[in-house]
Design a protein around this motif. Structure first.
Motif, PDB file in Angstrom:
ATOM      1  N   LEU A   9      11.473  11.418 -84.399  1.00  0.00           N
ATOM      2  CA  LEU A   9      12.618  11.224 -83.930  1.00  0.00           C
ATOM      3  C   LEU A   9      13.954  11.994 -84.536  1.00  0.00           C
ATOM      4  CD1 LEU A   9      12.637   7.271 -83.530  1.00  0.00           C
ATOM      5  CD2 LEU A   9      12.201   9.112 -81.714  1.00  0.00           C
ATOM      6  N   SER A  10      13.872  12.552 -85.625  1.00  0.00           N
ATOM      7  CA  SER A  10      14.882  12.977 -86.512  1.00  0.00           C
ATOM      8  C   SER A  10      15.536  14.380 -85.640  1.00  0.00           C
ATOM      9  CB  SER A  10      14.414  13.439 -87.848  1.00  0.00           C
ATOM     10  OG  SER A  10      13.246  14.386 -87.906  1.00  0.00           O
ATOM     11  N   GLY A  11      14.717  14.956 -84.901  1.00  0.00           N
ATOM     12  CA  GLY A  11      15.046  16.276 -84.228  1.00  0.00           C
ATOM     13  C   GLY A  11      16.191  15.818 -83.284  1.00  0.00           C
ATOM     14  N   ALA A  12      15.843  14.779 -82.429  1.00  0.00           N
ATOM     15  CA  ALA A  12      16.793  14.202 -81.297  1.00  0.00           C
ATOM     16  C   ALA A  12      17.845  13.444 -82.140  1.00  0.00           C
ATOM     17  CB  ALA A  12      15.917  13.349 -80.622  1.00  0.00           C
ATOM     18  N   ALA A  13      17.930  12.957 -83.031  1.00  0.00           N
ATOM     19  CA  ALA A  13      18.933  12.322 -83.854  1.00  0.00           C
ATOM     20  C   ALA A  13      19.994  13.317 -84.422  1.00  0.00           C
ATOM     21  CB  ALA A  13      18.509  11.534 -85.010  1.00  0.00           C
ATOM     22  N   ARG A  14      19.531  14.271 -85.013  1.00  0.00           N
ATOM     23  CA  ARG A  14      20.460  15.603 -85.109  1.00  0.00           C
ATOM     24  C   ARG A  14      21.125  16.474 -84.320  1.00  0.00           C
ATOM     25  NH1 ARG A  14      16.074  16.341 -88.685  1.00  0.00           N
ATOM     26  NH2 ARG A  14      15.122  17.987 -87.479  1.00  0.00           N
ATOM     27  N   MET A  15      20.171  16.362 -83.081  1.00  0.00           N
ATOM     28  CA  MET A  15      20.932  16.959 -81.679  1.00  0.00           C
ATOM     29  C   MET A  15      22.116  16.101 -81.525  1.00  0.00           C
ATOM     30  SD  MET A  15      19.393  17.435 -77.849  1.00  0.00           S
ATOM     31  CE  MET A  15      19.395  15.479 -77.911  1.00  0.00           C
ATOM     32  N   LEU A  16      21.847  14.756 -81.236  1.00  0.00           N
ATOM     33  CA  LEU A  16      23.105  13.605 -80.628  1.00  0.00           C
ATOM     34  C   LEU A  16      24.004  13.630 -81.796  1.00  0.00           C
ATOM     35  CD1 LEU A  16      20.731  10.786 -79.327  1.00  0.00           C
ATOM     36  CD2 LEU A  16      22.318  12.602 -78.293  1.00  0.00           C
ATOM     37  N   CYS A  17      23.947  13.639 -82.945  1.00  0.00           N
ATOM     38  CA  CYS A  17      24.787  13.943 -84.079  1.00  0.00           C
ATOM     39  C   CYS A  17      25.623  15.179 -84.102  1.00  0.00           C
ATOM     40  CB  CYS A  17      24.216  13.623 -85.499  1.00  0.00           C
ATOM     41  SG  CYS A  17      23.645  12.060 -86.106  1.00  0.00           S
ATOM     42  N   SER A  18      24.920  16.171 -83.711  1.00  0.00           N
ATOM     43  CA  SER A  18      25.812  17.518 -83.188  1.00  0.00           C
ATOM     44  C   SER A  18      26.721  17.455 -82.112  1.00  0.00           C
ATOM     45  CB  SER A  18      24.870  18.598 -83.521  1.00  0.00           C
ATOM     46  OG  SER A  18      24.425  18.793 -84.498  1.00  0.00           O
ATOM     47  N   GLY A  22      31.794  12.531 -84.174  1.00  0.00           N
ATOM     48  CA  GLY A  22      32.817  11.671 -84.557  1.00  0.00           C
ATOM     49  C   GLY A  22      32.022  10.343 -84.102  1.00  0.00           C
ATOM     50  N   GLY A  23      30.766  10.264 -83.971  1.00  0.00           N
ATOM     51  CA  GLY A  23      30.235   9.046 -83.248  1.00  0.00           C
ATOM     52  C   GLY A  23      30.166   8.977 -81.889  1.00  0.00           C
ATOM     53  N   MET A  24      29.136   8.463 -81.302  1.00  0.00           N
ATOM     54  CA  MET A  24      29.050   8.488 -79.850  1.00  0.00           C
ATOM     55  C   MET A  24      30.007   7.609 -79.193  1.00  0.00           C
ATOM     56  SD  MET A  24      25.596   7.557 -77.544  1.00  0.00           S
ATOM     57  CE  MET A  24      24.703   8.734 -78.271  1.00  0.00           C
ATOM     58  N   PRO A  25      30.704   7.838 -78.118  1.00  0.00           N
ATOM     59  CA  PRO A  25      31.603   6.872 -77.524  1.00  0.00           C
ATOM     60  C   PRO A  25      30.937   6.124 -76.922  1.00  0.00           C
ATOM     61  CG  PRO A  25      31.799   9.147 -76.793  1.00  0.00           C
ATOM     62  CD  PRO A  25      31.001   9.198 -77.811  1.00  0.00           C
ATOM     63  N   ASP A  26      31.562   4.589 -76.849  1.00  0.00           N
ATOM     64  CA  ASP A  26      30.821   3.876 -75.695  1.00  0.00           C
ATOM     65  C   ASP A  26      30.626   4.211 -74.397  1.00  0.00           C
ATOM     66  OD1 ASP A  26      30.744   1.965 -77.911  1.00  0.00           O
ATOM     67  OD2 ASP A  26      32.843   0.882 -77.145  1.00  0.00           O
ATOM     68  N   SER A  27      31.558   5.078 -73.832  1.00  0.00           N
ATOM     69  CA  SER A  27      31.342   5.642 -72.554  1.00  0.00           C
ATOM     70  C   SER A  27      30.262   6.545 -72.352  1.00  0.00           C
ATOM     71  CB  SER A  27      32.578   6.418 -72.081  1.00  0.00           C
ATOM     72  OG  SER A  27      32.992   7.475 -72.702  1.00  0.00           O
ATOM     73  N   MET A  49      18.513   5.282 -80.655  1.00  0.00           N
ATOM     74  CA  MET A  49      20.078   4.837 -80.104  1.00  0.00           C
ATOM     75  C   MET A  49      20.648   3.773 -81.138  1.00  0.00           C
ATOM     76  SD  MET A  49      20.714   6.646 -77.401  1.00  0.00           S
ATOM     77  CE  MET A  49      22.126   5.931 -77.091  1.00  0.00           C
ATOM     78  N   ALA A  50      19.881   2.893 -81.700  1.00  0.00           N
ATOM     79  CA  ALA A  50      20.292   2.208 -82.836  1.00  0.00           C
ATOM     80  C   ALA A  50      20.899   2.987 -84.032  1.00  0.00           C
ATOM     81  CB  ALA A  50      19.315   1.062 -83.263  1.00  0.00           C
ATOM     82  N   ALA A  51      20.139   3.916 -84.409  1.00  0.00           N
ATOM     83  CA  ALA A  51      20.722   4.495 -85.348  1.00  0.00           C
ATOM     84  C   ALA A  51      21.664   5.695 -85.054  1.00  0.00           C
ATOM     85  CB  ALA A  51      19.355   5.624 -85.998  1.00  0.00           C
ATOM     86  N   ILE A  52      21.888   6.302 -83.987  1.00  0.00           N
ATOM     87  CA  ILE A  52      22.852   7.106 -83.430  1.00  0.00           C
ATOM     88  C   ILE A  52      24.236   6.416 -83.073  1.00  0.00           C
ATOM     89  CG2 ILE A  52      23.541   9.013 -81.881  1.00  0.00           C
ATOM     90  CD1 ILE A  52      21.755   9.648 -84.191  1.00  0.00           C
ATOM     91  N   ALA A  53      24.067   5.369 -82.358  1.00  0.00           N
ATOM     92  CA  ALA A  53      25.213   4.651 -81.732  1.00  0.00           C
ATOM     93  C   ALA A  53      25.794   3.627 -82.775  1.00  0.00           C
ATOM     94  CB  ALA A  53      25.005   4.125 -80.457  1.00  0.00           C
TER      95      ALA A  53
END
Length: 71
Positions: A9-18, A22-27, A49-53
């Motif tokens: 999951l770490s690769g997908a998490a890095r992609m989403l963090c990039s 500033g953090g994933m917006p609720d929208s 999603m729990a880790a990223i959001a």
């Protein structure tokens, strides 16, 4: 945060963090769930999603099931 996730999951998490430095917006939350749903198991996607959001895993699972119900 991606370092605390399993390697699968770490690769997908890095992609989403990039994508959301500033953090994933609720929208974007449900759109990202919908986009990634076919690529991950329910459990892995909820954990990602729990880790990223920065939401509890229960909320991640609730959101995940909302996306599944929409199909």
């Amino acid at each position: 945060m991606p370092d605390s996730l399993p390697p699968t999951l770490s690769g997908a998490a890095r992609m989403l963090c990039s994508a959301y430095p500033g953090g994933m917006p609720d929208s974007a939350y449900f759109a990202v769930l919908d986009l990634l749903y076919e690529h991950f198991s329910d459990r892995n996607l909820a954990e990602l999603m729990a880790a990223i959001a920065a939401v509890g895993n229960l909320l991640a699972r609730h959101g995940l099931h909302a996306v599944c119900a929409g199909d």
